[in-house]
Design a protein around this motif. Structure first.
Motif, PDB file in Angstrom:
ATOM      1  N   TYR A 171       9.425  -1.301   2.321  1.00 46.77           N
ATOM      2  CA  TYR A 171       9.320  -0.909   1.162  1.00 46.77           C
ATOM      3  C   TYR A 171       8.683  -1.607   0.236  1.00 46.77           C
ATOM      4  O   TYR A 171       8.090  -1.405  -0.825  1.00 46.77           O
ATOM      5  N   ASN A 172       8.893  -2.517   0.693  1.00 52.23           N
ATOM      6  CA  ASN A 172       8.788  -3.874  -0.183  1.00 52.23           C
ATOM      7  C   ASN A 172       7.763  -4.988   0.076  1.00 52.23           C
ATOM      8  O   ASN A 172       7.298  -5.215  -0.967  1.00 52.23           O
ATOM      9  N   GLU A 173       7.005  -4.141   1.050  1.00 49.75           N
ATOM     10  CA  GLU A 173       6.208  -5.196   0.987  1.00 49.75           C
ATOM     11  C   GLU A 173       5.104  -4.253   1.606  1.00 49.75           C
ATOM     12  O   GLU A 173       3.416  -4.845   1.781  1.00 49.75           O
ATOM     13  N   ILE A 174       4.551  -3.699   1.880  1.00 46.64           N
ATOM     14  CA  ILE A 174       3.672  -2.838   2.419  1.00 46.64           C
ATOM     15  C   ILE A 174       3.712  -1.666   1.660  1.00 46.64           C
ATOM     16  O   ILE A 174       2.231  -1.350   1.078  1.00 46.64           O
ATOM     17  N   ARG A 175       3.901  -1.082   1.547  1.00 43.76           N
ATOM     18  CA  ARG A 175       4.110   1.045   0.709  1.00 43.76           C
ATOM     19  C   ARG A 175       3.719   0.121  -0.828  1.00 43.76           C
ATOM     20  O   ARG A 175       4.203  -0.504  -1.466  1.00 43.76           O
ATOM     21  N   LEU A 176       2.616   0.617  -1.480  1.00 46.49           N
ATOM     22  CA  LEU A 176       2.115   0.493  -2.635  1.00 46.49           C
ATOM     23  C   LEU A 176       2.909   1.861  -3.721  1.00 46.49           C
ATOM     24  O   LEU A 176       3.268   2.899  -2.636  1.00 46.49           O
ATOM     25  N   HIS A 177       3.224   1.315  -4.834  1.00 48.65           N
ATOM     26  CA  HIS A 177       4.385   2.113  -5.242  1.00 48.65           C
ATOM     27  C   HIS A 177       3.827   2.679  -6.960  1.00 48.65           C
ATOM     28  O   HIS A 177       2.717   2.015  -7.490  1.00 48.65           O
ATOM     29  N   LYS A 179       1.214  -1.466  -7.112  1.00 53.20           N
ATOM     30  CA  LYS A 179       1.126  -3.165  -6.283  1.00 53.20           C
ATOM     31  C   LYS A 179       2.645  -2.704  -5.208  1.00 53.20           C
ATOM     32  O   LYS A 179       3.216  -1.431  -5.504  1.00 53.20           O
ATOM     33  N   THR A 180       2.665  -3.830  -4.283  1.00 50.82           N
ATOM     34  CA  THR A 180       4.456  -3.242  -4.354  1.00 50.82           C
ATOM     35  C   THR A 180       4.719  -4.328  -4.500  1.00 50.82           C
ATOM     36  O   THR A 180       5.038  -4.913  -5.976  1.00 50.82           O
ATOM     37  N   ASN A 227       6.912  -6.910  -4.048  1.00 51.95           N
ATOM     38  CA  ASN A 227       6.828  -7.928  -3.481  1.00 51.95           C
ATOM     39  C   ASN A 227       5.902  -8.693  -4.518  1.00 51.95           C
ATOM     40  O   ASN A 227       5.830  -9.750  -5.143  1.00 51.95           O
TER      41      ASN A 227
END
Length: 53
Positions: A31-37, A43-44, A46
């Motif tokens: 959720y925080n480092e790979i998935r783009l929102h 962007k992630t 992070n």
């Protein structure tokens, strides 16, 4: 022990607490480092945090 991931309605079965911890850590990392929102301009979280620091 069974863990249900909300948004995906995906269930995973864990054999012990260590397996549950590892599954939770992997989900948070995804959720925080790979998935783009979409709400973060693809962007992630992070990436956004590092740009603001």
């Amino acid at each position: 022990m069974e863990v249900r991931l909300r948004k995906t309605s995906r269930k995973i079965t864990v054999s012990n607490i260590n397996h549950a911890r590892k599954a939770a850590k992997n989900a948070i990392n995804l959720y925080n480092e790979i998935r783009l929102h979409l709400s973060l301009d693809y962007k992630t979280p992070n990436m956004v945090y590092k740009l603001s620091a």
